[in-house]
Design a protein around this motif. Structure first.
Motif, PDB file in Angstrom:
ATOM      1  N   ARG A  52      13.035 -21.836 -93.148  1.00 52.97           N
ATOM      2  CA  ARG A  52      13.902 -23.018 -93.058  1.00 52.97           C
ATOM      3  C   ARG A  52      13.718 -23.856 -91.796  1.00 52.97           C
ATOM      4  N   GLU A  53      12.732 -23.519 -90.952  1.00 47.77           N
ATOM      5  CA  GLU A  53      12.538 -24.298 -89.726  1.00 47.77           C
ATOM      6  C   GLU A  53      12.305 -25.771 -90.028  1.00 47.77           C
ATOM      7  N   ALA A  54      11.437 -26.064 -90.979  1.00 49.46           N
ATOM      8  CA  ALA A  54      11.127 -27.462 -91.306  1.00 49.46           C
ATOM      9  C   ALA A  54      12.369 -28.205 -91.792  1.00 49.46           C
ATOM     10  N   ALA A  55      13.212 -27.529 -92.543  1.00 46.07           N
ATOM     11  CA  ALA A  55      14.437 -28.164 -93.046  1.00 46.07           C
ATOM     12  C   ALA A  55      15.378 -28.518 -91.894  1.00 46.07           C
ATOM     13  N   ARG A  57      14.473 -29.090 -88.743  1.00 45.18           N
ATOM     14  CA  ARG A  57      13.868 -30.210 -88.001  1.00 45.18           C
ATOM     15  C   ARG A  57      14.028 -31.523 -88.769  1.00 45.18           C
ATOM     16  N   GLU A  58      13.887 -31.479 -90.078  1.00 41.69           N
ATOM     17  CA  GLU A  58      14.077 -32.672 -90.899  1.00 41.69           C
ATOM     18  C   GLU A  58      15.526 -33.149 -90.799  1.00 41.69           C
ATOM     19  N   ASN A 127      21.068 -23.864 -93.337  1.00 43.08           N
ATOM     20  CA  ASN A 127      19.789 -23.183 -93.120  1.00 43.08           C
ATOM     21  C   ASN A 127      19.918 -21.926 -92.261  1.00 43.08           C
TER      22      ASN A 127
END
Length: 186
Positions: A52-55, A57-58, A127
């Motif tokens: 879930r890191e990208a989520a 950051r998004e 997240n």
């Protein structure tokens, strides 16, 4: 004991007991944390769900876009500062949410949940491990998550202590108006 001198012109520091408060006082959802020279704030620390890191950051970009579209979108939170940090110290990715604001902890939580529900912007906390899936309808579970993952600071410092964000903005508007007036006189 808490320092109560609230003179904005003299920098102030406050050492806070390990409990996060000087004397226990029951708030709506748990202990009331004191107003410090930095005002009110919290640090939420929780594990990120795998992948879930990208989520997260998004979601930072979503908040940026929302503020660009409407600079007052977060106004109800009475924020001074907000910081999001992702870090890994060897046991998986962790998220830290640090906020400094002008309301007490419980009011901030209520206002944040209201903000997410009224704007349709979801929260980055979805997240994180342990954040309730039904947070939109189970306010108590969401608040319990925040209370459980709150790590009180043990020292807070303010260069201009106890000043609210509204007072800062008012002073800066006054400064701009005074500067404009002086420019007109030349």
């Amino acid at each position: 004991m808490a320092t109560t001198n609230q003179d904005w012109s003299t920098p102030a520091a406050m050492a806070i007991p390990e409990t996060g408060y000087f004397e226990y006082e029951q708030g709506r959802y748990g202990p009331v944390y004191p107003r410090t020279p930095a005002n009110y704030g919290f640090s939420i620390v929780a594990k990120v769900k795998p992948g879930r890191e990208a989520a997260i950051r998004e979601h930072g970009r979503v908040i940026q876009a929302a503020v660009e579209q409407d600079p007052t979108v977060l106004a109800s939170l009475r924020l001074h500062y907000l910081r999001w940090v992702l870090f890994d110290i060897g046991d998986g990715l962790t998220f830290q949410y640090q906020g400094i604001f002008d309301t007490d902890f419980d009011k901030y939580l209520e206002d944040a949940l209201d903000l997410f529900l009224s704007t349709g912007i979801t929260t980055a906390f979805v997240n994180l491990e342990g954040f309730p899936e039904d947070w939109r309808t189970d306010r108590a579970a969401a608040i319990e998550f925040f209370r459980t993952h709150q790590f009180p600071s043990f020292l807070e410092y303010g260069e201009y202590p106890y000043v609210t964000s509204d007072e800062i903005k008012k002073a800066l508007r006054l400064k701009a108006a005074f500067s404009d007036m002086l420019d007109e006189m030349q």
